[in-house]
Write a protein that holds these residues in place. Sequence first.
Motif, PDB file in Angstrom:
ATOM      1  N   ASN A 185       0.695  -1.239  -0.184  1.00  0.00           N
ATOM      2  CA  ASN A 185      -0.131   0.081   0.028  1.00  0.00           C
ATOM      3  C   ASN A 185       0.935   1.235   0.035  1.00  0.00           C
ATOM      4  O   ASN A 185       0.459   2.311  -0.493  1.00  0.00           O
ATOM      5  CB  ASN A 185      -1.040   0.060   1.134  1.00  0.00           C
ATOM      6  CG  ASN A 185      -0.346   0.075   2.534  1.00  0.00           C
ATOM      7  OD1 ASN A 185       1.097  -0.231   2.639  1.00  0.00           O
ATOM      8  ND2 ASN A 185      -0.943   0.829   3.495  1.00  0.00           N
ATOM      9  N   LYS A 232      -2.438 -10.007   7.331  1.00  0.00           N
ATOM     10  CA  LYS A 232      -1.669 -10.134   6.227  1.00  0.00           C
ATOM     11  C   LYS A 232      -1.733 -11.241   5.143  1.00  0.00           C
ATOM     12  O   LYS A 232      -1.308 -11.139   4.279  1.00  0.00           O
ATOM     13  CB  LYS A 232      -0.337  -9.568   6.450  1.00  0.00           C
ATOM     14  CG  LYS A 232      -0.162  -8.098   7.190  1.00  0.00           C
ATOM     15  CD  LYS A 232       1.282  -7.534   6.901  1.00  0.00           C
ATOM     16  CE  LYS A 232       1.197  -6.175   7.195  1.00  0.00           C
ATOM     17  NZ  LYS A 232       1.030  -5.799   8.686  1.00  0.00           N
ATOM     18  N   GLN A 268      -5.434  -2.343   4.263  1.00  0.00           N
ATOM     19  CA  GLN A 268      -4.301  -1.888   5.202  1.00  0.00           C
ATOM     20  C   GLN A 268      -4.585  -0.551   5.547  1.00  0.00           C
ATOM     21  O   GLN A 268      -4.504  -0.263   6.837  1.00  0.00           O
ATOM     22  CB  GLN A 268      -3.151  -2.145   4.694  1.00  0.00           C
ATOM     23  CG  GLN A 268      -2.712  -3.730   4.722  1.00  0.00           C
ATOM     24  CD  GLN A 268      -1.361  -3.829   4.453  1.00  0.00           C
ATOM     25  OE1 GLN A 268      -0.797  -3.676   3.048  1.00  0.00           O
ATOM     26  NE2 GLN A 268      -0.467  -4.248   5.171  1.00  0.00           N
ATOM     27  N   GLY A 269      -4.808   0.489   4.771  1.00  0.00           N
ATOM     28  CA  GLY A 269      -4.903   1.804   5.008  1.00  0.00           C
ATOM     29  C   GLY A 269      -6.227   2.000   5.977  1.00  0.00           C
ATOM     30  O   GLY A 269      -6.170   2.794   6.573  1.00  0.00           O
ATOM     31  N   ASN A 304      -7.997   0.005  -0.354  1.00  0.00           N
ATOM     32  CA  ASN A 304      -6.800  -0.051   0.518  1.00  0.00           C
ATOM     33  C   ASN A 304      -7.232  -0.479   2.039  1.00  0.00           C
ATOM     34  O   ASN A 304      -7.337   0.311   2.835  1.00  0.00           O
ATOM     35  CB  ASN A 304      -6.349   1.443   0.535  1.00  0.00           C
ATOM     36  CG  ASN A 304      -5.033   1.605   1.415  1.00  0.00           C
ATOM     37  OD1 ASN A 304      -4.339   0.546   1.589  1.00  0.00           O
ATOM     38  ND2 ASN A 304      -4.809   2.973   1.480  1.00  0.00           N
TER      39      ASN A 304
HETATM   40  C1  LIG Z   1      -0.316   1.093   4.766  1.00  0.00           C
HETATM   41  O1  LIG Z   1      -0.534   0.035   5.592  1.00  0.00           O
HETATM   42  C2  LIG Z   1      -0.137   0.241   6.938  1.00  0.00           C
HETATM   43  C3  LIG Z   1      -0.296  -1.159   7.608  1.00  0.00           C
HETATM   44  O2  LIG Z   1       0.265  -2.071   7.214  1.00  0.00           O
HETATM   45  C4  LIG Z   1      -0.712   1.401   7.641  1.00  0.00           C
HETATM   46  O3  LIG Z   1      -0.218   1.510   8.684  1.00  0.00           O
HETATM   47  C5  LIG Z   1      -0.613   2.516   6.562  1.00  0.00           C
HETATM   48  O4  LIG Z   1      -1.640   3.614   7.133  1.00  0.00           O
HETATM   49  C6  LIG Z   1      -0.984   2.272   5.022  1.00  0.00           C
HETATM   50  N1  LIG Z   1      -0.610   3.345   4.556  1.00  0.00           N
HETATM   51  C7  LIG Z   1      -1.388   4.060   3.512  1.00  0.00           C
HETATM   52  C8  LIG Z   1      -0.965   4.867   2.716  1.00  0.00           C
HETATM   53  O5  LIG Z   1      -2.669   3.324   3.204  1.00  0.00           O
END
Ligand SMILES: *[C@@H]1O[C@H](CO)[C@@H](O)[C@H](O)[C@H]1NC(C)=O
Length: 525
Positions: free
Chosen positions: A212, A232, A225-226, A223
């Motif tokens: 991500n 995972k 994870q976001g 998204n």
């Molecule tokens: C990407 O994933 C992580 C968790 O694995 C999260 O903390 C982070 O905010 C995410 N970043 C974005 C830009 O989505």
Amino acid sequence: MERQRSFSFKPTRLLVFSFTISSSLIFLTFLTIWVTKSTPSIPQETRFPSVAIQTMTGFSGNFSVNALKDSILEGAHLSKPENASGFSGASLTGDLQKKKNESQVAEHEEGANGGLNGNFTSMEKSAPAILFLKIESTEEQNAELNRTGGQNAELNRTGRQNAELNRTGGQNAALKKIEISSDGVVEEKRVRGCDFTRGRWVYDESYPLYTNVSCPLIDEGFNCQGNGRKDKDYMKWRWQPQDCDIPRFNATKMLELMRGKRLVFVGDSINRNQWESMMCMLMSAVRDPTRVYETHRRRITKEKGNYSFKFVDHKCTVEYYASHFLVHEGKARVGQKRVQTLRIDSIDHGSSRWRGADILVFNTAHWWTHYKTKAGINYYQEAGQIHPQLDVSTAFRKALMTWGSWVDKHFNPRKTQVFFRSSAPSHFRGGQWNSGGSCKEATQPLQTSSSSYSEKNTIAEEVIKQMRTPVKFLNITGLSEYRIDGHPSIYGRNSRKSGIQDCSHWCLPGIPDAWNELLFLHLLQ
Ligand SMILES: *[C@@H]1O[C@H](CO)[C@@H](O)[C@H](O)[C@H]1NC(C)=O
Ligand SMILES: *[C@@H]1O[C@H](CO)[C@@H](O)[C@H](O)[C@H]1NC(C)=O
Ligand SMILES: *[C@@H]1O[C@H](CO)[C@@H](O)[C@H](O)[C@H]1NC(C)=O
Ligand SMILES: *[C@@H]1O[C@H](CO)[C@@H](O)[C@H](O)[C@H]1NC(C)=O
Ligand SMILES: *[C@@H]1O[C@H](CO)[C@@H](O)[C@H](O)[C@H]1NC(C)=O
Ligand SMILES: *[C@@H]1O[C@H](CO)[C@@H](O)[C@H](O)[C@H]1NC(C)=O
Ligand SMILES: *[C@@H]1O[C@H](CO)[C@@H](O)[C@H](O)[C@H]1NC(C)=O
Ligand SMILES: *[C@@H]1O[C@H](CO)[C@@H](O)[C@H](O)[C@H]1NC(C)=O
Ligand SMILES: *[C@@H]1O[C@H](CO)[C@@H](O)[C@H](O)[C@H]1NC(C)=O
Ligand SMILES: *[C@@H]1O[C@H](CO)[C@@H](O)[C@H](O)[C@H]1NC(C)=O
Ligand SMILES: *[C@@H]1O[C@H](CO)[C@@H](O)[C@H](O)[C@H]1NC(C)=O
């Protein structure tokens, strides 16, 4: 299979025996990995100082990921769903909001039609990898042996796994034996004629192909994870066909194949899902931090007003056009009222923008289940006539025939490769989309896929067979049916607020990456 019956003489038995031993060890290893796994294996880069992104409006420069994200998203209006009305399907959210009622019904009914509509039973928790490496019979063992070389290569991919293997001692020796025994047998497996729909998901630490963070393009709705998803494993499965191997996606190679070409995705938001996946997978070549000196001059540009991203150095574009039905959504007068109709005899009016593409990936499925299309009352139109009632399968077939003749008329099969992606399954459990249906509990793939192959897919296959253009049917329905764990569930956009889980779209990185690896494989041939 003749060769499997002839399997009886001693050396082979030895082979099988050693393989059985080693697979048990592999099982133990995976179990160990699974149990002790604590940190993500993919380092998450935070800055890509040498990537220059330029939009057609003229600004260019080097950005941190966040600046990059903002610039791309603003250009694309991805982050402004409220502004989406002017551009059909400009954003997933706009899409959903615009036709919220239909959409939800569509998702819900797609779930019901997807064939996996038994109630959600408790997922069996066990070591993820071995479930799909399980060996049932000697016949299968035999085939399995031939596959071992590939597996070993797979295991070799990450040093971490090797270390894991070393830790359990003796493991390596066992593996080596198989490597040697199967030497000479492990040839390049036939890819042509391979049935990619038969296979299994194999846990592979070397996945996903991007994160991500490395891909700033991932839509909020995908998204996961976001949006706070913590598990995972769902990103770490690789589709392994039974009779052949799918080469790992190679973005550099893909960009070479696409030099000077237009790759165009046309369809509903699930195709947008796949398009974003492709963008993310390709960006990894342009933005690979270890190859910064080779790549720092490469750029990706974006035109305003459409989802057309250009990879400047390869003079190729990757584009997405929203079209829920592929045919034209119009309006007509019924009595006093002007009503929405679907012109099943007329290609989507946006089609002029798809022309000139070199590689096309079409789909249409989910919207054929919303209440209007399903009821089919005063909805389907041909020429001046609105059908008072038309059954949805007939309408779907007619629409696809319209699409088929349009493709036949406008594309030269020697210049253009056309794909039609089969429908992607939904996984609502324990209820429907609006009655607490969920897929949130799932963090592992299903062990069996109820192979209900929807009528829409069958119709699509039949229409394609009648076409002059050789259309490749990207048959991802069955393999995706295992992947109940791949949906955004409550980690989609607004899912938590609305309480409605998204068990139709897919997290990125995730399952659409596997679809694109299949696409890549077809393009390699
Ligand atoms: C990407 O994933 C992580 C968790 O694995 C999260 O903390 C982070 O905010 C995410 N970043 C974005 C830009 O989505
Ligand atoms: C981008 O970064 C490269 C290398 O770090 C540098 O040579 C170049 O001048 C930078 N471009 C801009 C517009 O800052
Ligand atoms: C919508 O877009 C227009 C220009 O495309 C802009 O002026 C306007 O502020 C936007 N509205 C919102 C709510 O973002
Ligand atoms: C929403 O869908 C239901 C069917 O589920 C239908 O009866 C109702 O009229 C729809 N509402 C609107 C505003 O379209
Ligand atoms: C699913 O659960 C509902 C209640 O939530 C029940 O009425 C229905 O019979 C169940 N269906 C199956 C196939 O178990
Ligand atoms: C392995 O595959 C090869 C062809 O790739 C075949 O000739 C051979 O018989 C197979 N061996 C076993 C043990 O199935
Ligand atoms: C595994 O890696 C070792 C060293 O990294 C190499 O010697 C060996 O050939 C590899 N085995 C396979 C099957 O790729
Ligand atoms: C695994 O062990 C072998 C010897 O037993 C050693 O040569 C090899 O470097 C080890 N590999 C890793 C990744 O530790
Ligand atoms: C990817 O493709 C490029 C170009 O064809 C090739 O040079 C490179 O070795 C490939 N990478 C891998 C990991 O196979
Ligand atoms: C994308 O939009 C730009 C600007 O509106 C236009 O010039 C370009 O031709 C469009 N690209 C395609 C493939 O339609
Ligand atoms: C697509 O895959 C399904 C199984 O998932 C299979 O039943 C069907 O025949 C396949 N269709 C084609 C055209 O390969």
